[in-house]
Design an enzyme around this catalytic site. Structure first.
Site, mmCIF file in Angstrom:
data_model
loop_
_atom_site.group_PDB
_atom_site.id
_atom_site.type_symbol
_atom_site.label_atom_id
_atom_site.label_comp_id
_atom_site.label_asym_id
_atom_site.label_seq_id
_atom_site.Cartn_x
_atom_site.Cartn_y
_atom_site.Cartn_z
ATOM 1 N N HIS A 308 0.867 -1.192 0.000
ATOM 2 C CA HIS A 308 0.000 0.000 0.000
ATOM 3 C C HIS A 308 0.899 1.236 0.000
ATOM 4 O O HIS A 308 1.956 1.241 0.631
ATOM 5 C CB HIS A 308 -0.898 0.027 1.248
ATOM 6 C CG HIS A 308 -2.069 0.936 1.117
ATOM 7 N ND1 HIS A 308 -1.977 2.288 1.326
ATOM 8 C CD2 HIS A 308 -3.346 0.693 0.748
ATOM 9 C CE1 HIS A 308 -3.164 2.841 1.119
ATOM 10 N NE2 HIS A 308 -4.008 1.907 0.761
ATOM 11 N N ASP A 366 -7.835 -5.397 0.128
ATOM 12 C CA ASP A 366 -8.314 -6.312 -0.919
ATOM 13 C C ASP A 366 -7.907 -7.758 -0.694
ATOM 14 O O ASP A 366 -8.317 -8.637 -1.452
ATOM 15 C CB ASP A 366 -7.770 -5.836 -2.275
ATOM 16 C CG ASP A 366 -8.341 -4.474 -2.631
ATOM 17 O OD1 ASP A 366 -7.562 -3.545 -2.906
ATOM 18 O OD2 ASP A 366 -9.578 -4.346 -2.588
#
Ligand code: SDX
Length: 431
Positions: A308, A366
């Site tokens: 991320h 996710d």
């Protein structure tokens, strides 16, 4: 935002320049470079905006080092545990948790806007049956501006409010219609006697021949996924919405732009890509093969659902999602328990591997969401549309904040030009 009283000094060619340092309520301070070009003739250079604050905002705060996410100051873990999606929508839109009467009024306004104009059904027939649902909802959301002319004047706060309620209310109906179209089943109209999330599940899975049995546990899991995906500071799709909105584009067009950006596999498309990756891995003994590929600089493959831009610690949403996956799979025998086991083993192995540890790569939102959505009965192509459904309220909240900003200007970045300098046109016979 307030002036910290401190300044950042830059020296260029013996000239010294001073820029104010501004502070918010928490998080990193910023160097105010708005006058940099005018005073120095230089641009800043920051492709990917890794060191750039594009705006000031009061909506969502992320501390990537601490793995912390807050909506209007409330930790995501507390909201996921105690709140529900429409209450979170109110919080994101208006800044505070609603009173009982405020919540009742808000839920009533949303509930009474869930149907779409009947003629919008015609859009779906224009798509091939195998069209990706993201292609459909991008088009249909943008087309809403052709149906709701009474809520596209962005300078009218009443119209902005109506457009916001319409999009939050209708996006589940549109997403469910995209799903029904893709599986060749008739559309299912919303029902006002159901809560927002149960309504969405029913619109997706009920058929004329058989009612969809309401399942509180599955509805709660779906609602938690909506809460976890609702907003996330200035991510790629939210920045797209803000940039589109800065030109004065109508709200439906701005949200359609956000949906289009979210589709990318590096962003909202990762939940679909992640489950497909887990299914391709197939068994835990193949995990090492994929870890090897993810680490190979010459292989474009990346572990989907990992890493991320902001979180250099656990994504707090992934932690909640992991707990929810266990709960859902204990209720629904989707046959995906082995897939969840692969995900957990992959996480364990990766988090002990120097490549991921040194780059501070952790599971993100996710990584586990696909296992839950699959267990709820959704095909992988529906994962990103569900992310878009949830993020619509975040995009709208950020768009409203941007529009109401007194300093609001059209977003127009500059560049470092590396192309050819001026040259003369040559006639064809001389080239
Ligand atoms: C979302 O911004 C948001 O807030 C987004 C989001 C939201 O709620 O809106 O949180 C939702 O988009 C989550 C992210 C979903 N995407 C994925 O899961 C796709 C896989 N992840 C990556 O592509 C990547 O981690 C990004 C795109 C998410 C972040 O990329 P960055 O910040 O640009 O990091 P990078 O590409 O500079 O990577 C740094 C290093 C590189 O290695 P080196 O060049 O240093 O050798 O880490 C490596 C990368 O190769 N790396 C990975 C990796 N992610 C980064 N290596 C293997 N697998 C990965 N998943």
């Amino acid at each position: 935002m307030k002036d910290s009283g401190r300044t950042a000094e830059i020296s260029i060619g013996g000239e010294n320049y001073s820029f104010p340092i501004l502070s918010g309520t928490t998080g990193p301070d910023v160097i105010d470079v708005r006058k940099l070009y005018a005073s120095t003739g230089f641009f800043t250079f920051d492709p990917g905006f890794t060191s750039t604050a594009s705006c000031e905002s009061s909506i969502t705060y992320i501390d990537g080092e601490a793995g912390m996410l807050q909506y209007r100051g409330y930790p995501i873990e507390e909201l996921a545990e105690h709140s529900h999606f429409l209450e979170v929508c109110f919080l994101l839109l208006y800044g505070d948790l609603p009173s009982a009467s405020q919540l009742e009024d808000f839920m009533s306004r949303v509930t009474n806007h869930t149907m779409v104009h009947e003629q919008m059904r015609n859009f779906f027939n224009g798509f091939r049956r195998d069209a990706h649902p993201m292609a459909i909802i991008t088009g249909v959301m943008g087309a809403m501006s052709a149906f709701y002319h009474d809520s596209i004047d962005i300078n009218d706060p009443v119209q902005r409010e109506i457009a916001s309620i319409r999009m939050i209310a209708k996006v589940p109906t549109i997403v469910a219609m995209a799903y029904k179209y893709s599986v060749g089943q008739p559309f299912c109209y919303p029902r006002n006697d159901l809560d927002y999330t149960s309504n969405f599940l029913r619109m997706c899975f009920e058929v004329p021949a058989e009612a969809y049995p309401e399942n509180k546990a599955l509805s709660r899991a779906m609602d938690r996924i909506f809460i976890l995906h609702a907003d996330h500071e200035q991510n790629a799709s939210t920045s797209t919405v803000r940039l589109a909105g800065s030109s004065g584009a109508n709200p439906f067009a701005c949200i359609a732009a956000g949906i289009a950006c979210l589709w990318g596999p590096s962003h909202g498309g990762a939940n679909q890509a992640c489950l497909e990756m887990l299914l391709e891995i197939g068994t835990t003994d193949r995990i090492s093969e994929f870890i090897k590929r993810a680490k190979d600089p010459d292989d474009p493959f990346r572990l989907m659902g990992f890493g991320h831009r902001v979180y250099k610690n656990f994504d707090p949403r992934a932690k909640v999602m992991k707990e929810s996956a266990d709960e859902v799979l204990s209720v629904v025998d989707s046959g995906r328990k082995p897939t969840l086991q692969i995900a957990k083993e992959l996480e364990r192995i990766a988090l002990e591997d120097e490549y991921f540890v040194s780059r501070r790569l952790y599971p993100n939102v996710d990584f586990y969401s696909g296992v839950i959505l699959d267990a709820l009965g959704f095909p992988t192509a529906m994962f990103t549309p569900i992310f878009a459904l949830s993020r619509t309220v975040g995009w709208i909240s950020q768009w409203k904040e941007m529009i109401a900003e007194p300093m609001q200007k059209i977003g127009r970045p500059r560049q470092l030009f590396v192309g050819p300098v001026e040259r003369r046109y040559l006639p064809l016979h001389q080239r």
